[in-house]
Scaffold this motif. Structure first.
Motif, short mmCIF file in Angstrom:
data_model
loop_
_atom_site.label_atom_id
_atom_site.label_comp_id
_atom_site.label_asym_id
_atom_site.label_seq_id
_atom_site.Cartn_x
_atom_site.Cartn_y
_atom_site.Cartn_z
N ALA A 156 4.17 -1.53 8.55
CA ALA A 156 4.31 -3.00 8.48
C ALA A 156 5.20 -3.52 9.59
O ALA A 156 4.92 -4.55 10.20
CB ALA A 156 4.87 -3.39 7.11
N ALA B 169 4.87 -5.17 2.94
CA ALA B 169 4.45 -6.46 3.47
C ALA B 169 5.45 -7.57 3.16
O ALA B 169 5.62 -8.51 3.95
CB ALA B 169 3.07 -6.83 2.93
N THR C 98 -0.19 -9.32 5.74
CA THR C 98 -0.92 -9.01 4.51
C THR C 98 -1.26 -7.52 4.46
O THR C 98 -1.71 -6.96 5.45
CB THR C 98 -2.24 -9.81 4.44
N PHE C 99 -1.03 -6.92 3.31
CA PHE C 99 -1.46 -5.55 3.08
C PHE C 99 -2.82 -5.58 2.41
O PHE C 99 -3.00 -6.22 1.37
CB PHE C 99 -0.47 -4.77 2.20
#
Length: 197
Positions: free
Chosen positions: A114, A148, A155-156
């Motif tokens: 991330a 995230a 966005t994950f």
């Protein structure tokens, strides 16, 4: 006919690229193919400090790099520091597979993904961990959401990559490309669990 036509993938409008945390080539194969068929270009992010021993790490990385090169994809070789990873999971060594150690491991790896995604302007990231039979989808989704949350606007993609025929396609591609297919998750604790079964 698209090989993942049964799998529905929903991306935010305008997204054409994704950072894909890749645990290994076998787990990446069908996912990458599916993304490309859906006009999404993945960049493979290889960050797996859990893998033990060093030669196993290098073997898996080499296969993942070979996969990326075959398809002309960008490949990010992130840092390997197994001792640091051991520090992150200290006290959880005796946990069973899919226990608290695995959740912590996923958080460490997906937070690194991330962070890289955020620093390079990606809006979406995902992981190939969600295709492995050794993993808990719930833990992966939880770890991805945790990662995230540290980066506003990121966005994950909590996608279940086991459906839509992707598991079968994964096996076909592994055979087709003769990828090394490991028999344990990666860390010494999962290796020991595998030996004790």
């Amino acid at each position: 006919m698209k090989k993942c036509s049964k799998l529905k993938i929903e991306f935010p409008d305008g997204v054409a690229e994704i950072l894909l945390h890749a645990c290994c080539a076998p787990c990446s194969t069908a996912i990458v193919e599916c993304l490309l068929e859906n006009n999404i270009r993945p960049t493979l992010f290889y960050y797996n400090p859990n893998i033990f021993p060093d030669r196993e790490y290098e073997k898996r990385k080499a296969e993942c790099l070979r996969h990326a090169r075959m398809l002309g994809l960008d490949f990010i070789d992130a840092d390997y520091d197994h001792d640091k990873w051991l520090g992150e999971v200290r006290g959880l060594e005796g946990e069973p597979e899919r226990g608290a150690r695995c959740l912590k491991c996923f958080r460490v790896r997906l937070t690194a993904a991330a962070s890289y995604a955020d620093s390079r302007g990606f809006r979406v990231f995902a992981t190939t961990l969600a295709t492995s039979r050794w993993k808990s989808l719930e833990q992966i989704s939880e770890a991805g959401a945790y990662a995230a949350a540290h980066f506003p606007g990121l966005t994950f993609l909590a996608q279940n990559w086991r459906g839509g025929g992707l598991s079968e396609r994964r096996n076909e591609l592994v055979r087709l490309y003769d990828f090394y297919n490991q028999q344990y998750c990666g860390c010494e604790f999962s290796m020991n669990n595998k030996k004790n079964k």
